[in-house]
Design a protein around this motif. Structure first.
Motif, PDB file in Angstrom:
ATOM      1  N   LEU A  53      18.435  -4.620   0.578  1.00  0.00           N
ATOM      2  CA  LEU A  53      17.188  -4.557   1.345  1.00  0.00           C
ATOM      3  C   LEU A  53      16.370  -3.352   0.926  1.00  0.00           C
ATOM      4  O   LEU A  53      16.888  -2.244   0.824  1.00  0.00           O
ATOM      5  N   ILE A  54      15.102  -3.565   0.670  1.00  0.00           N
ATOM      6  CA  ILE A  54      14.224  -2.421   0.503  1.00  0.00           C
ATOM      7  C   ILE A  54      13.053  -2.539   1.464  1.00  0.00           C
ATOM      8  O   ILE A  54      12.565  -3.630   1.749  1.00  0.00           O
ATOM      9  N   ILE A  55      12.678  -1.390   1.972  1.00  0.00           N
ATOM     10  CA  ILE A  55      11.656  -1.338   3.000  1.00  0.00           C
ATOM     11  C   ILE A  55      10.394  -0.752   2.414  1.00  0.00           C
ATOM     12  O   ILE A  55      10.449   0.266   1.732  1.00  0.00           O
ATOM     13  N   ALA A  56       9.292  -1.396   2.682  1.00  0.00           N
ATOM     14  CA  ALA A  56       8.016  -0.812   2.283  1.00  0.00           C
ATOM     15  C   ALA A  56       7.215  -0.537   3.538  1.00  0.00           C
ATOM     16  O   ALA A  56       6.842  -1.469   4.257  1.00  0.00           O
ATOM     17  N   PRO A  57       6.981   0.727   3.844  1.00  0.00           N
ATOM     18  CA  PRO A  57       6.202   1.049   5.029  1.00  0.00           C
ATOM     19  C   PRO A  57       4.737   0.732   4.798  1.00  0.00           C
ATOM     20  O   PRO A  57       4.225   0.903   3.691  1.00  0.00           O
ATOM     21  N   ALA A  58       4.081   0.256   5.823  1.00  0.00           N
ATOM     22  CA  ALA A  58       2.645  -0.003   5.720  1.00  0.00           C
ATOM     23  C   ALA A  58       1.937   1.301   5.401  1.00  0.00           C
ATOM     24  O   ALA A  58       2.427   2.386   5.696  1.00  0.00           O
ATOM     25  N   GLU A  59       0.796   1.172   4.775  1.00  0.00           N
ATOM     26  CA  GLU A  59       0.030   2.340   4.365  1.00  0.00           C
ATOM     27  C   GLU A  59      -0.150   3.307   5.533  1.00  0.00           C
ATOM     28  O   GLU A  59      -0.327   2.914   6.678  1.00  0.00           O
ATOM     29  N   ALA A  60      -0.117   4.572   5.213  1.00  0.00           N
ATOM     30  CA  ALA A  60      -0.235   5.622   6.223  1.00  0.00           C
ATOM     31  C   ALA A  60      -1.472   5.386   7.085  1.00  0.00           C
ATOM     32  O   ALA A  60      -2.549   5.124   6.589  1.00  0.00           O
TER      33      ALA A  60
ATOM     34  N   LEU B 101       7.468   2.882  11.042  1.00  0.00           N
ATOM     35  CA  LEU B 101       8.874   3.321  11.091  1.00  0.00           C
ATOM     36  C   LEU B 101       9.180   4.139  12.330  1.00  0.00           C
ATOM     37  O   LEU B 101      10.321   4.271  12.759  1.00  0.00           O
TER      38      LEU B 101
ATOM     39  N   ASP C 233       4.861  -7.292  -6.234  1.00  0.00           N
ATOM     40  CA  ASP C 233       4.849  -6.760  -7.595  1.00  0.00           C
ATOM     41  C   ASP C 233       6.271  -6.509  -8.082  1.00  0.00           C
ATOM     42  O   ASP C 233       6.551  -6.579  -9.271  1.00  0.00           O
ATOM     43  N   ARG C 234       7.131  -6.192  -7.136  1.00  0.00           N
ATOM     44  CA  ARG C 234       8.520  -5.903  -7.493  1.00  0.00           C
ATOM     45  C   ARG C 234       9.382  -7.163  -7.457  1.00  0.00           C
ATOM     46  O   ARG C 234      10.600  -7.086  -7.518  1.00  0.00           O
ATOM     47  N   GLN C 235       8.721  -8.285  -7.303  1.00  0.00           N
ATOM     48  CA  GLN C 235       9.381  -9.584  -7.374  1.00  0.00           C
ATOM     49  C   GLN C 235      10.600  -9.738  -6.477  1.00  0.00           C
ATOM     50  O   GLN C 235      11.645 -10.196  -6.929  1.00  0.00           O
TER      51      GLN C 235
ATOM     52  N   GLU D 124       1.957  -6.368  -1.141  1.00  0.00           N
ATOM     53  CA  GLU D 124       1.654  -6.455  -2.569  1.00  0.00           C
ATOM     54  C   GLU D 124       2.691  -5.692  -3.383  1.00  0.00           C
ATOM     55  O   GLU D 124       3.163  -6.173  -4.412  1.00  0.00           O
ATOM     56  N   ALA D 125       3.026  -4.514  -2.917  1.00  0.00           N
ATOM     57  CA  ALA D 125       4.007  -3.695  -3.630  1.00  0.00           C
ATOM     58  C   ALA D 125       5.324  -4.445  -3.751  1.00  0.00           C
ATOM     59  O   ALA D 125       5.975  -4.443  -4.792  1.00  0.00           O
TER      60      ALA D 125
ATOM     61  N   ALA E  52       1.583  -2.877   1.259  1.00  0.00           N
ATOM     62  CA  ALA E  52       3.045  -2.899   1.231  1.00  0.00           C
ATOM     63  C   ALA E  52       3.550  -4.262   0.753  1.00  0.00           C
ATOM     64  O   ALA E  52       4.470  -4.344  -0.061  1.00  0.00           O
TER      65      ALA E  52
END
Lengths: 338, 338
Positions: A99-106, A76, A120-122, A116-117, A114
DNA sequence: GTGAAAGCGCTAACAG
DNA sequence: CTGTTAGCGCTTTCAC
């Protein structure tokens, strides 16, 4: 005002009761389905606003859609990625999708968790920005949900691709430096995982090496590797300059790294031509005047979203679009008298 | 390899079948619930990995948790917000929760739609970053889901608050400018919706006006309003400079705006002391050397997340933490000879 | 220690 | 045009 303060979220059932119709009826007006009288539609919508009804995504998800598009982002902190998001958000305006954003793991910026997350949230659609995930996994993801690969140059018949013309961009950058008289040019890039072929940075690295070799400066090629971020890039370049590595110019794999290189040069007080990639806002700031390769982040993000929307609409064949990478020459790269 | 290529996602049912136990049993090991024999746990986990099982968030949501924390952000493009996210992501590391970001609607940065989207998705916890949403709505949200208000200075017994000490920060900035001999100082801030009291920018504006008045320069107070972003700020300042507004210094409401002001000054070729707010990475770049008020974005984001986790753990009383705002003096603000 | 069964809110056949 | 109904995958009593 006989109403008690609305406690639990209203459900479709509540709406049906208030409107005096069946749940199916409510669901229909909700989905704009065929076969609802105007009168009914009106009563139902009235009930919905009265109850402040909002459908629960989770319940919908159990039956199909989530009206959600997910985007996985490596970092980000890099302004270029923010521009992608901006374009994506705008393109979604007026659609029922969020839109939802999933940041890559710290730290790792790997992206697998991210993704996978998001799965999981389809999410109904997925934008993966240069994920460091192996292609078989990506292929397999793409069989279950429309996906667009952003940045990476993979070829697939399962997912769509939005990428920049990294080869042309890198070549332009190198030609510019050569044209300005530089021969000892280093390449500042991220650690190995990003250097392999399908990655944008992999392509830039390859073109850098090819250009150096073709120009007869193969022996002067220097690849400097850094962690993500301005600060890390600064450290690496500072160390190299201190070590006296004979270099007059640096081609940085992206602008944030370029800023770090500029900082190191400024601090060391040595003339160093720096060229970046992406053309983030600050690159054009007169105090910096960073020569760089422009990528239309907003347009690319918007295109990715549109590809997903097309998929929802039924497109089956994979799409692919490569965006032009245009060199923007600014002052700071005026060749230092070598 | 009798396995056909895994088609549909495995469900808890499949796992139960393979492990030869009941669905309830599987659910229990999934949730680490009380009353599972080691032998069973083992068989179940084996089945889960074999089937590559992942619980569906939507189904879980129907019964409670989503293991999702949502954060609403006004403007991804501002580096300070990226730092908040970074801190939040790191703080979530190792927990079963996933962070998802909902950007405020394109252009408006209002945040209401984004918050709704997050609520529709039943996030377990919510971080709202300076939302432009009225407090009654926020209060009502906070009754149904743990929420932390980020940035805004509202007082509530329903939600937690993480904020910077904007009053002190703004005062320090103004004192610095006065100390450097400036009297004609303008304040560059966003359009009105951000100027009201609970907002960080509202507080900064108030302190600016108070400081000007207290120093006896009340008549020289100038509030310049701009849209979000470096480019918009640039335009506004350029216009003012062209118009000959007699000003020697600008206190910008955040660093991006400050960069725009610096650009305008550079282009106009006039000396202009500029001071920013946030201390984003580029502020410390030697080419810019922006004096600014430092806010520990990562730490603040991490704290917000931890407050949510505490709530999940059962804390009932509202928490509130104000982070120090520390002036960082850099070279560019060396007072131009007035 | 384990399993059966109810039900979360919604959609999508299918009947009327 | 409108209503009835069967699940979607999971959690959670409550019996065994």
């Amino acid at each position: 005002m006989t109403d008690a303060p609305a406690r639990r979220h209203a459900t479709i059932e509540d709406v049906a009761r208030v409107a005096g119709v069946s749940r199916a009826a409510v669901s229909k007006v909700l989905r704009n389905a065929y076969g609802v009288s105007d009168a009914m539609r009106e009563r139902v919508t009235a009930a919905m606003t009265e109850l402040n009804y909002r459908p629960r995504i989770a319940a919908r998800a159990m039956r199909g859609r989530t009206y959600t598009i997910g985007i996985e982002l490596p970092d980000l902190t890099n302004h270029f990625f923010a521009r992608i998001v901006k374009g994506a958000t705008e393109a979604l305006d007026g659609t029922p999708y969020q839109l939802i954003i999933a940041p890559a793991e710290a730290g790792s910026r790997e992206g697998w968790r991210a993704l996978e997350a998001l799965l999981d949230r389809q999410v109904d659609g997925l934008i993966a920005v240069s994920p460091r995930v192996d292609d078989t996994r990506l292929e397999s993801i793409a069989t279950s949900v429309p996906m667009v690969m952003f940045g990476r140059h993979d070829i697939s018949d399962r997912y769509d691709v939005v990428a920049g013309d990294d080869a042309a961009g890198a070549r332009a950058a190198m030609q510019h430096l050569f044209g300005a008289g530089h021969t000892r040019v280093a390449h500042l890039t991220l650690h190995e995982s990003d250097e392999t072929e399908p990655f944008p940075h992999g392509v830039r690295l390859r073109e850098y090496l090819a250009a150096m070799a073709a120009a007869g400066h193969g022996d002067d090629a220097r690849v400097w590797r850094t962690d993500e971020g301005e600060a890390a890039a600064f450290e690496v370049v500072r160390r190299e300059l201190r070590a006296g590595t004979p270099v007059t110019a640096v081609f940085a794999a992206h602008d944030e790294l370029a800023f770090g290189a500029l900082r190191a040069a400024a601090q060391a007080g040595v003339p160093l031509a720096v060229i970046g990639y992406d053309d983030v806002t600050m690159a054009s700031h007169p105090a910096l005047g960073l020569t760089t390769v422009h990528q239309p982040g907003e347009a690319m993000g918007a295109r990715a979203v549109r590809m997903l929307l097309e998929r929802f609409e039924g497109r089956a064949e994979p799409a692919r679009e490569t965006f032009e990478a245009r060199l923007v020459v600014r002052t700071s790269t005026a060749p230092p008298r070598v």
